[in-house]
Design a protein around this motif. Structure first.
Motif, PDB file in Angstrom:
ATOM      1  N   ALA A 152      -0.023  -6.070  -1.904  1.00 27.62           N
ATOM      2  CA  ALA A 152      -0.877  -5.594  -2.995  1.00 27.62           C
ATOM      3  C   ALA A 152      -2.301  -6.117  -2.877  1.00 27.62           C
ATOM      4  O   ALA A 152      -3.227  -5.522  -3.424  1.00 27.62           O
ATOM      5  N   PRO A 155      -6.373  -4.402   1.715  1.00 34.34           N
ATOM      6  CA  PRO A 155      -7.108  -3.137   1.570  1.00 34.34           C
ATOM      7  C   PRO A 155      -6.196  -1.954   1.883  1.00 34.34           C
ATOM      8  O   PRO A 155      -5.227  -2.080   2.642  1.00 34.34           O
ATOM      9  N   GLU A 156      -6.504  -0.804   1.308  1.00 33.25           N
ATOM     10  CA  GLU A 156      -5.682   0.390   1.489  1.00 33.25           C
ATOM     11  C   GLU A 156      -5.557   0.775   2.966  1.00 33.25           C
ATOM     12  O   GLU A 156      -4.486   1.188   3.422  1.00 33.25           O
ATOM     13  N   GLU A 157      -6.660   0.630   3.734  1.00 36.69           N
ATOM     14  CA  GLU A 157      -6.598   1.009   5.149  1.00 36.69           C
ATOM     15  C   GLU A 157      -5.638   0.114   5.934  1.00 36.69           C
ATOM     16  O   GLU A 157      -5.043   0.540   6.929  1.00 36.69           O
ATOM     17  N   ASP A 158      -5.487  -1.126   5.490  1.00 37.40           N
ATOM     18  CA  ASP A 158      -4.543  -2.028   6.141  1.00 37.40           C
ATOM     19  C   ASP A 158      -3.108  -1.567   5.877  1.00 37.40           C
ATOM     20  O   ASP A 158      -2.249  -1.594   6.763  1.00 37.40           O
ATOM     21  N   LEU A 159      -2.848  -1.133   4.651  1.00 43.25           N
ATOM     22  CA  LEU A 159      -1.519  -0.606   4.337  1.00 43.25           C
ATOM     23  C   LEU A 159      -1.211   0.625   5.172  1.00 43.25           C
ATOM     24  O   LEU A 159      -0.096   0.788   5.670  1.00 43.25           O
ATOM     25  N   GLU A 160      -2.206   1.505   5.343  1.00 36.99           N
ATOM     26  CA  GLU A 160      -2.018   2.707   6.152  1.00 36.99           C
ATOM     27  C   GLU A 160      -1.658   2.340   7.589  1.00 36.99           C
ATOM     28  O   GLU A 160      -0.805   2.971   8.214  1.00 36.99           O
ATOM     29  N   ARG A 179       6.947   5.131   1.507  1.00 37.02           N
ATOM     30  CA  ARG A 179       5.626   4.532   1.350  1.00 37.02           C
ATOM     31  C   ARG A 179       5.041   4.842  -0.018  1.00 37.02           C
ATOM     32  O   ARG A 179       4.388   3.994  -0.629  1.00 37.02           O
ATOM     33  N   GLU A 180       5.300   6.047  -0.531  1.00 43.47           N
ATOM     34  CA  GLU A 180       4.765   6.413  -1.841  1.00 43.47           C
ATOM     35  C   GLU A 180       5.413   5.606  -2.953  1.00 43.47           C
ATOM     36  O   GLU A 180       4.752   5.219  -3.925  1.00 43.47           O
ATOM     37  N   ARG A 183       3.702   2.250  -2.740  1.00 42.77           N
ATOM     38  CA  ARG A 183       2.348   2.327  -3.285  1.00 42.77           C
ATOM     39  C   ARG A 183       2.356   2.315  -4.803  1.00 42.77           C
ATOM     40  O   ARG A 183       1.543   1.635  -5.439  1.00 42.77           O
ATOM     41  N   VAL A 187       0.637  -0.717  -7.374  1.00 47.92           N
ATOM     42  CA  VAL A 187      -0.346  -0.529  -8.451  1.00 47.92           C
ATOM     43  C   VAL A 187      -0.054  -1.506  -9.591  1.00 47.92           C
ATOM     44  O   VAL A 187      -0.954  -2.172 -10.113  1.00 47.92           O
ATOM     45  N   ARG A 190      -0.806  -5.202  -8.535  1.00 43.98           N
ATOM     46  CA  ARG A 190      -2.242  -5.537  -8.626  1.00 43.98           C
ATOM     47  C   ARG A 190      -2.645  -5.776 -10.083  1.00 43.98           C
ATOM     48  O   ARG A 190      -3.445  -6.671 -10.366  1.00 43.98           O
TER      49      ARG A 190
END
Length: 258
Positions: A152, A155-160, A179-180, A183, A187, A190
């Motif tokens: 959490a 960064p989002e790009e790291d999760l991708e 993955r969804e 995600r 949320v 965080r």
């Protein structure tokens, strides 16, 4: 017929020679192609090719064209990560002890390894029915409280990058399978600053965890209170949050002074 990936004495592979070059880079401020060729006993063209490849992947760097090579940012990052991992284990020690005294439950410290977490420290609880020592155990990050707390904070790009496919490894039916789903759960993590594991990594075991971060907000690990599922629910977890957050704060303060 010799392997095309072999060069140098005794048929050393390009991979082995690249590793030997990395050792040379780590042992001196700079390395020239001619010196690498001499040290390894390989052709200058081979040394140049290997160093160029290492530079392309940022294991080596040059200040300008045709200059000597030096350690690249990837090697620096690997070294810093290893140091932080040792630092966080040392820094978290007093907090783990204090949390065990406050809760009587098993307390763990985990760090992220790719898409998994590794438990690098664990203090077994004092209650008669308790979760055992988990030190050294590796589990999917998406199925653990500590792993989700760390994810959490990324960064989002790291999760991708870590989860390029929608399907996730699952150990029990309770764990997020896509993955969804992960995600959506992150949320809430965080927002609340803690993550839960309700029998997601192992039947009969649950946990609540919070991430330990450096001053920039990058996660270094996670502290978790791990309990038998029979005495765990969200209300029980929330009762432990003040002590858990205090343990994280104390650990981060120690790390900031290091």
């Amino acid at each position: 017929m010799p392997n095309s990936d072999q060069s140098g004495p005794a048929g050393l592979s390009s991979v082995e020679n690249a590793l030997r070059i990395l050792l040379l880079l780590s042992d001196r401020p700079s390395l020239r192609v001619a010196d690498a060729a001499t040290e390894l006993g390989i052709a200058r063209s081979t040394a140049h090719r290997l160093l160029t490849t290492l530079r392309e992947y940022q294991f080596a760097a040059q200040d300008k064209a045709n200059a000597a090579y030096r350690i690249g940012p990837v090697l620096t990052r690997i070294g810093l990560t290893a140091n932080r991992r040792m630092d966080v284990r040392s820094a978290a020690g007093p907090a783990l002890e204090r949390l065990r005294e406050q809760t009587g439950e098993t307390i763990s410290l985990s760090v992220l390894e790719g898409r998994d977490v590794r438990f690098v420290d664990c203090l077994e609880g004092t209650r008669s029915v308790r979760v055992g020592d988990r030190t050294g155990l590796v589990l999917p990050a998406s199925s653990t409280a500590g792993g989700k707390a760390i994810l959490a904070a990324l960064p989002e790009e790291d999760l991708e990058r870590r989860f390029p496919d929608d399907g996730l490894p699952t150990l029990t039916p309770s764990a997020p399978a896509t993955r969804e789903q992960l995600r959506a759960e992150l949320v809430g993590v965080r927002r609340d600053r803690f993550a839960l594991n309700s029998e997601e990594s192992e039947s009969g075991i649950s946990a609540v965890a919070a991430a330990v971060c450096d001053p920039s907000g990058a996660p270094l690990g996670a502290i978790a209170i791990v309990v038998p599922a029979s005495r765990f629910d969200r209300a029980a977890a929330e009762q432990w949050l003040p002590a858990l957050f205090d343990g994280v704060r104390r650990t981060e303060e120690i790390l900031s002074r290091a």
